[in-house]
Enzyme design. Structure first.
Site: not given
Ligand code: RNT
Ligand code: ZN
Length: 417
Positions: A184, A225, A227, A258, A261, A285, A293, A295, A325
């Site tokens: 990523w 990955e 985004k 993810d 994302h 993720h 995003d 998290d 994640d």
């Molecule tokens: C960031 C991505 C990525 C990170 C990790 C720490 O937006 O989701 O995967 O969260 O690599």
């Molecule tokens: Zn991620």
């Protein structure tokens, strides 16, 4: 096992059997599913080498005490979390979590810098996954890493990713479980660029170099990955969904989706049945975006359940690698792991308890009334009794009993840090 738990399970088993669902078979299947627990929830994505402040458009908020400060502390915390999550799982490491006494630059990392992690994973019967860390570093400049126009910067990140792949290969070889290495890149820009293509061209060429060496896919698989945006990267991300999906499909890489994302109303659950048709494994993720995003810790919401349904209904568990994640520093970090992982497994259990063939038949006959009625009734079926029985059978605390263990761990260990 407590007689009451067993009795409730037998009752639930009968109810599900009435729909043609064999709960014993479901639990045997559930036991096979591995979740990759992301190490970075344990210390707010700080890591142990090069632990500069977090950059790359991601952010951790909260100041709950007790974050792990060393690899030993992180492993201790992970062990605690794993003891409260049913099943045998994997740990997902980032390059900055190298366990070494040497000063080592990211592009010079070697398998030996992760030898203690491997030793520990062997002892605990865990698999390992990996990620290069292309942020929180002085060579992440102008919001760009591997797509930077400066060849020195670009090459640094290419070397770091190549080194990371080798570490993934080493994990796979040593542990006898395939490592998924995920790439990523935070690259992007705050405001609207004039040239969107040049950075993408550079990223594409750089990835070709990263993946140029042959590595046995039994040891290491690579995922890219995508985004949509990040903090300070609102207008343009180089590694967008189209870029990453195109790259992955063309180059035989895994697509990493993810949950945070995409556009706020766009879901990854709806993508699985499409991506899976194009001959790729999928890396997830699993996260929880709250307006962005952000998290947040994964909860049992509709989207988590839908992800689980899509994986189970379409028989995608064999080609999907499930990773978590998120990073929340406002609550106990061990609890954050436990809550998210237990929810992921619970959602899979609920999905496996569904009489899918019956629902699909109703759908095929355009009996959409039955489909809707059954989907709604199933929501109050006694899956909790099956989950409790599974926890007890797997030797982990039943229902919220795990919380007491986390509180005790906090009092005895975390609060002393
Ligand atoms: C960031 C991505 C990525 C990170 C990790 C720490 O937006 O989701 O995967 O969260 O690599
Ligand atoms: Zn991620």
């Amino acid at each position: 096992m407590e007689a009451k738990l067993e009795k409730r399970y037998q009752e639930a088993k009968e109810i599900y059997a009435g729909l043609g669902v064999d709960t014993d078979a479901v639990l045997a299947k559930l036991e096979q599913v591995k979740i990759s627990l992301h190490c970075w929830q344990g210390d707010d994505v700080r890591g142990f080498i090069n632990n500069k402040s977090l950059s790359g458009g991601i952010s951790v908020t909260g100041s709950y005490p007790g974050a792990a400060r060393t690899p030993d502390e992180l492993r201790q915390d992970l062990e605690k979390a794993l003891s409260l999550i049913p099943g045998k799982h994997k740990i997902n490491l980032h390059a900055i979590y190298a366990d070494t006494d040497e000063e080592v630059e990211l592009d010079k990392l070697k398998p030996q810098h992760f030898a203690r992690w491997v030793e520990w994973a062997k002892k605990e019967g865990l698999g390992l996954d990996f990620n290069p860390t292309c942020f929180s570093h002085p060579k992440f400049q102008n919001g760009l890493s591997i797509s930077h126009p400066d060849a020195d910067i670009r090459n640094f990140w290419i070397r770091h990713c190549q080194a990371s792949r080798k570490i993934g290969e080493y994990f796979g070889k040593e542990l006898g479980q395939t490592c998924v290495t995920n790439y990523w890149f935070p690259d992007g820009s705050k405001d609207i660029p004039v040239d969107r293509m040049a950075p993408r061209k550079r990223m594409k060429a750089a990835l070709d170099e990263v993946f140029s060496a042959d590595i046995n896919p039994a040891y290491n698989l690579d995922a890219v990955e995508s985004k949509l945006f990040g903090i300070g990267v609102e207008s343009y991300v180089v590694g967008s969904h189209e870029f990453c999906m195109g790259y992955a499909l063309k180059n035989n890489k895994l697509v990493c989706l993810d949950a945070g994302h995409f556009h706020p109303t766009e879901t990854i659950s709806n993508k699985l049945s499409a991506v899976a048709l194009f001959d790729t494994d999928i890396l997830l993720h699993v996260s929880r975006p709250v307006r962005w995003d952000s998290d947040h810790v994964v909860i049992m919401d509709d989207e988590l359940q839908e992800i689980a349904h899509e994986l189970v209904r379409n028989d995608l568990l064999g080609k999907t690698h499930i990773g978590l994640d998120y990073f929340d520093a406002s609550i106990n970090r061990v609890a954050a792991w436990v809550i998210g992982a237990r929810n992921m497994i619970k959602a899979l259990l609920r999905a496996m308890l569904e009489p899918t063939a019956m629902l699909a038949e109703a759908e095929a006959n355009f009996d959409l009334t039955t489909r809707l009625a059954m989907l709604e009734e199933l929501k109050s079926y006694p899956f909790g009794a099956v989950w409790d029985y599974y926890s007890a059978k797997m030797g982990v605390p039943v229902r919220e009993a795990w919380l007491q263990e986390v509180k005790q761990y906090e009092a005895e260990v975390l609060s002393k840090r």
